[in-house]
Design a protein around this motif. Structure first.
Motif, PDB file in Angstrom:
ATOM      1  N   VAL A  43     -61.878 -26.391 -13.071  1.00  0.00           N
ATOM      2  CA  VAL A  43     -62.768 -25.367 -13.620  1.00  0.00           C
ATOM      3  C   VAL A  43     -64.083 -25.983 -14.068  1.00  0.00           C
ATOM      4  O   VAL A  43     -65.146 -25.353 -13.993  1.00  0.00           O
ATOM      5  N   GLU A  63     -61.514 -16.277 -20.219  1.00  0.00           N
ATOM      6  CA  GLU A  63     -61.904 -15.724 -18.923  1.00  0.00           C
ATOM      7  C   GLU A  63     -60.957 -16.203 -17.825  1.00  0.00           C
ATOM      8  O   GLU A  63     -60.580 -15.443 -16.931  1.00  0.00           O
ATOM      9  N   PHE A  64     -60.563 -17.468 -17.902  1.00  0.00           N
ATOM     10  CA  PHE A  64     -59.660 -18.014 -16.890  1.00  0.00           C
ATOM     11  C   PHE A  64     -58.286 -17.360 -16.985  1.00  0.00           C
ATOM     12  O   PHE A  64     -57.595 -17.205 -15.967  1.00  0.00           O
ATOM     13  N   ARG A  65     -57.872 -16.967 -18.188  1.00  0.00           N
ATOM     14  CA  ARG A  65     -56.583 -16.294 -18.352  1.00  0.00           C
ATOM     15  C   ARG A  65     -56.537 -14.988 -17.547  1.00  0.00           C
ATOM     16  O   ARG A  65     -55.536 -14.688 -16.895  1.00  0.00           O
ATOM     17  N   GLU A  66     -57.637 -14.234 -17.580  1.00  0.00           N
ATOM     18  CA  GLU A  66     -57.673 -12.993 -16.801  1.00  0.00           C
ATOM     19  C   GLU A  66     -57.590 -13.298 -15.311  1.00  0.00           C
ATOM     20  O   GLU A  66     -56.895 -12.618 -14.549  1.00  0.00           O
ATOM     21  N   TYR A  67     -58.323 -14.328 -14.874  1.00  0.00           N
ATOM     22  CA  TYR A  67     -58.274 -14.726 -13.465  1.00  0.00           C
ATOM     23  C   TYR A  67     -56.861 -15.143 -13.082  1.00  0.00           C
ATOM     24  O   TYR A  67     -56.350 -14.751 -12.021  1.00  0.00           O
ATOM     25  N   ALA A  68     -56.209 -15.939 -13.925  1.00  0.00           N
ATOM     26  CA  ALA A  68     -54.868 -16.429 -13.623  1.00  0.00           C
ATOM     27  C   ALA A  68     -53.875 -15.277 -13.519  1.00  0.00           C
ATOM     28  O   ALA A  68     -53.019 -15.249 -12.631  1.00  0.00           O
ATOM     29  N   ARG A  70     -54.520 -12.107 -12.745  1.00  0.00           N
ATOM     30  CA  ARG A  70     -54.780 -11.344 -11.516  1.00  0.00           C
ATOM     31  C   ARG A  70     -54.286 -12.101 -10.298  1.00  0.00           C
ATOM     32  O   ARG A  70     -53.668 -11.521  -9.397  1.00  0.00           O
ATOM     33  N   SER A  71     -54.552 -13.395 -10.257  1.00  0.00           N
ATOM     34  CA  SER A  71     -54.174 -14.193  -9.090  1.00  0.00           C
ATOM     35  C   SER A  71     -52.668 -14.230  -8.911  1.00  0.00           C
ATOM     36  O   SER A  71     -52.153 -14.053  -7.790  1.00  0.00           O
ATOM     37  N   GLN A 279     -61.272  -2.682 -12.990  1.00  0.00           N
ATOM     38  CA  GLN A 279     -61.011  -3.675 -11.942  1.00  0.00           C
ATOM     39  C   GLN A 279     -59.528  -3.754 -11.582  1.00  0.00           C
ATOM     40  O   GLN A 279     -59.164  -4.075 -10.457  1.00  0.00           O
ATOM     41  N   ARG A 280     -58.633  -3.433 -12.534  1.00  0.00           N
ATOM     42  CA  ARG A 280     -57.202  -3.489 -12.238  1.00  0.00           C
ATOM     43  C   ARG A 280     -56.769  -2.325 -11.357  1.00  0.00           C
ATOM     44  O   ARG A 280     -55.735  -2.405 -10.672  1.00  0.00           O
TER      45      ARG A 280
END
Length: 301
Positions: A43, A63-68, A70-71, A279-280
């Motif tokens: 990152v 912010e990375f938590r939301e990305y993780a 979703r991924s 977005q979800r």
């Protein structure tokens, strides 16, 4: 990016404890630390702030938590889709109060099982006032909640039902009930003389605060509690008067223990529905539940 590493990161983000995450994941603390360190290297920023006393997420970590999330959700969805012959399959996280679970959700989930039998619901329950925050923070995909007075720009809201917001008093003879009835006989309720049980946060509290302020009432607050069900329970015990949606009063199992208070200018009705991050809703799984809910309650009443 390695999905296993994302799972490790999400565990630490939840527990804020490397040792506890290691135990839950059957990994050594050093292995957990190395995994997080590799992610931070990828990152290019620290994801956690650590000292001897505590671990906290940095702004980049949030912010990375939301990305993780979703991924991993997208990856699990793809795995299940490929293994189910193209049938929509996977898991949706849903937050709601206990009352909403068996009143509003029951017909939605029945319809969902008929149209998408492989879609699984991960249910979390609690005070509906927490629903919006959990959705905005990415803790849950959807929440059944009262529509906020100001809907955040990132949020989509789907109204399902309308329910009047009612003042209620004990149904049994007690000092609180006698005070209310005596005030009504005089033609005006003395709100400042009555013990009031109110929600500690949320839209209901905001509406009540506005209602009292407009009438220049300084209430005698007996208790501030989490959840409308708790308010109805305390009122039924004769501890004070309270406010709750009619839907909760009728469905809580304690409705016979309270009577509503008739007012010429009462509190407004509430819109109860589904909330989700815009977005979800791009996720086929979240969109499927959203659409089934809208079809189940096509005309909010």
């Amino acid at each position: 990016m390695d999905t296993r590493a994302l799972s490790v990161f999400l565990s630490v983000a939840e527990t804020l404890n490397f040792s506890r995450s290691g135990q839950a994941l059957h990994m050594s603390v050093s292995a957990v630390s190395r995994t997080v360190a590799r992610l931070e290297q990828e990152v290019g920023q620290p994801l956690f702030e650590r000292d001897r006393r505590r671990v906290t997420l940095t702004r980049a970590g949030n912010e990375f938590r939301e990305y993780a999330r979703r991924s991993l959700a997208d990856w699990q969805q793809l795995q299940r889709k490929l293994g189910s012959g193209g049938e929509l399959a996977g898991e949706v996280s849903l937050y709601c109060s206990v009352t909403a679970t068996y009143t509003l959700l029951a017909p939605i989930l029945a319809a969902l099982r008929g149209t998408h039998p492989s879609l699984e619901i991960m249910m979390h329950t609690g005070d509906q006032a927490d629903g919006i925050g959990r959705v905005l923070e990415g803790q849950d995909d959807l929440a059944v909640t009262i529509c906020p007075l100001n809907v955040p720009p990132r949020l989509e809201y789907l109204p399902l039902v309308e329910s009047p917001l009612q003042f209620c008093m004990p149904a049994s003879n007690c000092q609180v009930r006698e005070r209310v009835l005596a005030s009504q006989d005089d033609g005006r309720i003395d709100w400042e003389a009555l013990p009031l049980i109110v929600p500690e946060r949320g839209t209901t509290k905001e509406l009540l605060d506005d209602w009292l302020r407009e009438r220049d009432v300084r209430p005698q607050i007996y208790a501030q509690v989490a959840g409308h069900e708790a308010i109805v329970a305390m009122v039924s015990l004769g501890l004070g008067i309270g406010i709750a949606p009619q839907l909760v009063i009728e469905s809580s199992g304690l409705g016979s223990g309270v009577d509503t208070i008739s007012l010429e200018q009462g509190l407004p009705s509430l819109s109860i529905g589904l909330a989700a991050l815009r977005q979800r809703l791009a996720s086929p799984l979240v969109r499927a539940l959203w659409e089934v809910a809208g079809q189940t309650y096509p005309d909010p009443v």
